[in-house]
Enzyme design. Structure first.
Site, PDB file in Angstrom:
ATOM      1  N   ASN A  97       3.518   4.566 -10.640  1.00 38.68           N
ATOM      2  CA  ASN A  97       2.295   4.475 -11.424  1.00 38.68           C
ATOM      3  C   ASN A  97       1.010   4.417 -10.606  1.00 38.68           C
ATOM      4  OD1 ASN A  97       0.614   3.568 -13.838  1.00 38.68           O
ATOM      5  ND2 ASN A  97       0.511   1.739 -12.561  1.00 38.68           N
ATOM      6  N   LYS A 149      -2.333  15.633  -9.950  1.00 44.48           N
ATOM      7  CA  LYS A 149      -1.540  15.432 -11.167  1.00 44.48           C
ATOM      8  C   LYS A 149      -0.742  16.690 -11.519  1.00 44.48           C
ATOM      9  CE  LYS A 149      -2.421  11.161 -11.781  1.00 44.48           C
ATOM     10  NZ  LYS A 149      -1.352  10.158 -11.607  1.00 44.48           N
ATOM     11  N   ASP A 165       0.873  -1.172   0.000  1.00 46.56           N
ATOM     12  CA  ASP A 165       0.000   0.000   0.000  1.00 46.56           C
ATOM     13  C   ASP A 165       0.912   1.225   0.000  1.00 46.56           C
ATOM     14  OD1 ASP A 165      -1.659   2.172   0.575  1.00 46.56           O
ATOM     15  OD2 ASP A 165      -2.862   1.073   2.051  1.00 46.56           O
ATOM     16  N   VAL A 166       0.938   1.964  -1.096  1.00 48.64           N
ATOM     17  CA  VAL A 166       1.906   3.055  -1.229  1.00 48.64           C
ATOM     18  C   VAL A 166       1.621   4.219  -0.293  1.00 48.64           C
ATOM     19  CG1 VAL A 166       2.451   2.462  -3.619  1.00 48.64           C
ATOM     20  CG2 VAL A 166       0.657   4.180  -3.145  1.00 48.64           C
ATOM     21  N   TYR A 220      -8.203  14.867  -8.334  1.00 46.04           N
ATOM     22  CA  TYR A 220      -7.324  14.205  -9.295  1.00 46.04           C
ATOM     23  C   TYR A 220      -6.465  15.228 -10.028  1.00 46.04           C
ATOM     24  CZ  TYR A 220      -5.896  11.152 -13.156  1.00 46.04           C
ATOM     25  OH  TYR A 220      -5.178  10.428 -14.075  1.00 46.04           O
TER      26      TYR A 220
END
Length: 296
Positions: free
Chosen positions: A133, A205, A106-107, A201
């Site tokens: 990613n 980004k 789990d990042v 989001y």
């Protein structure tokens, strides 16, 4: 949390004898020290890549393309069964084969990220590439209706998770011999232009671009290169709604064209194959006719 494309089988080298797996950070993986395996015929050892979000989507497609290009690939993602399926699809039923290792991760959890990169160092002694990613779209909602928890989920995965993985990779690449390596961040065309109802989001980004630039600058003294690939409408589970109709800037719903995730993967492999003296700083790969140029 990953993005996907179709993959096919590929050949594997003969399996070496490995010690029994050990447990670290709450998940099982191979961690006993072994030298990086040389390829058949006495060729140079395979380079080692970590791919996060490897259980599906673009992560799965990139893992396949890297293995086909003679990389050793460490598959990271939250779901062990999805990672095992990726390994099977790229031609490795045995997930301890010399070209594949799976590490459920789990990042968003620093301890699990640390365990991931410790496992890479323990088995392969170095790291040449991180494909950063893992990500999530999160909930599409008008700004005034977006719950704090929904905002926080996207930030934790897309930004904090990317930072934690980049930091751990940076530490490994800085101290290994020979020094250096490459980090490729998965941005998005939303790093440039938003969609309606996508503030979390889009913000993360845009932040990924800042992360990429800072990594590029801070990595210069240590032969660590960093680039970013901005992707638009790869055909994955996450973009299924593009093919059924998605809200446009003019308030209408429209079906959008998509492209094969394998086309993204080929671009990542090209970026990864460059010598560390060269770098693709930013690349944009998108479905040719998607509404991006002139969007809105």
């Amino acid at each position: 949390m990953a993005r996907a494309g179709q993959v096919a089988g590929t050949a594997t080298a003969a399996r070496p004898t490995l010690p029994a797996p050990a447990t670290r950070g709450g998940h099982t993986t191979q961690t006993a020290p072994t030298p990086q395996e040389a390829r058949e015929g006495g060729a140079a050892p395979r380079k080692v890549a970590v791919v996060t979000g490897a259980g599906s989507g673009i992560g799965r497609a990139v893992a396949h393309a890297l293995v086909a290009a003679n990389w050793t690939v460490v598959l990271a993602g939250r779901r062990a069964e999805a990672l095992a399926e990726t390994a099977r699809l790229v031609g490795h039923v045995d997930i301890e084969a010399p070209t594949i290792m799976t590490v459920p991760t789990d990042v968003t959890r620093p301890d699990e990220v640390d365990a991931l990169f410790a496992a890479v160092r323990d088995r392969f002694s170095r790291l040449d590439l991180l494909f950063n990613n893992a990500g999530t779209f999160g909930k599409a909602a008008p700004l005034d209706e977006l719950a704090y928890d929904d905002w926080r989920t996207v930030v934790d995965v897309n930004l904090t998770g990317a930072f934690l993985c980049a930091q751990a990779a940076f530490r490994t690449m800085k101290t290994q011999d020979p020094q250096g390596g490459r980090i490729i961040n998965n941005g998005s065309v939303s790093a440039h232009t938003p969609r309606p109802h996508s503030i979390a989001y889009t913000a993360t980004k845009h932040a990924m671009t800042g992360l990429t630039k800072s990594l590029s600058l801070d990595g210069r003294p240590y032969q660590i290169a960093c680039g970013q690939i901005d992707i638009g409408n790869a055909a994955t589970e996450m973009t299924g709604r593009m093919q059924t109709g998605i809200l446009q800037a003019n308030g209408q719903m429209a079906v959008e064209p998509v492209m094969d995730a394998a086309d993204v993967a080929r671009t990542v492999v090209h970026m990864a194959a460059l010598p560390l003296a060269a770098n693709v700083q930013f690349a944009t790969v998108l479905a040719t006719n998607m509404p991006y140029i002139g969007r809105g």
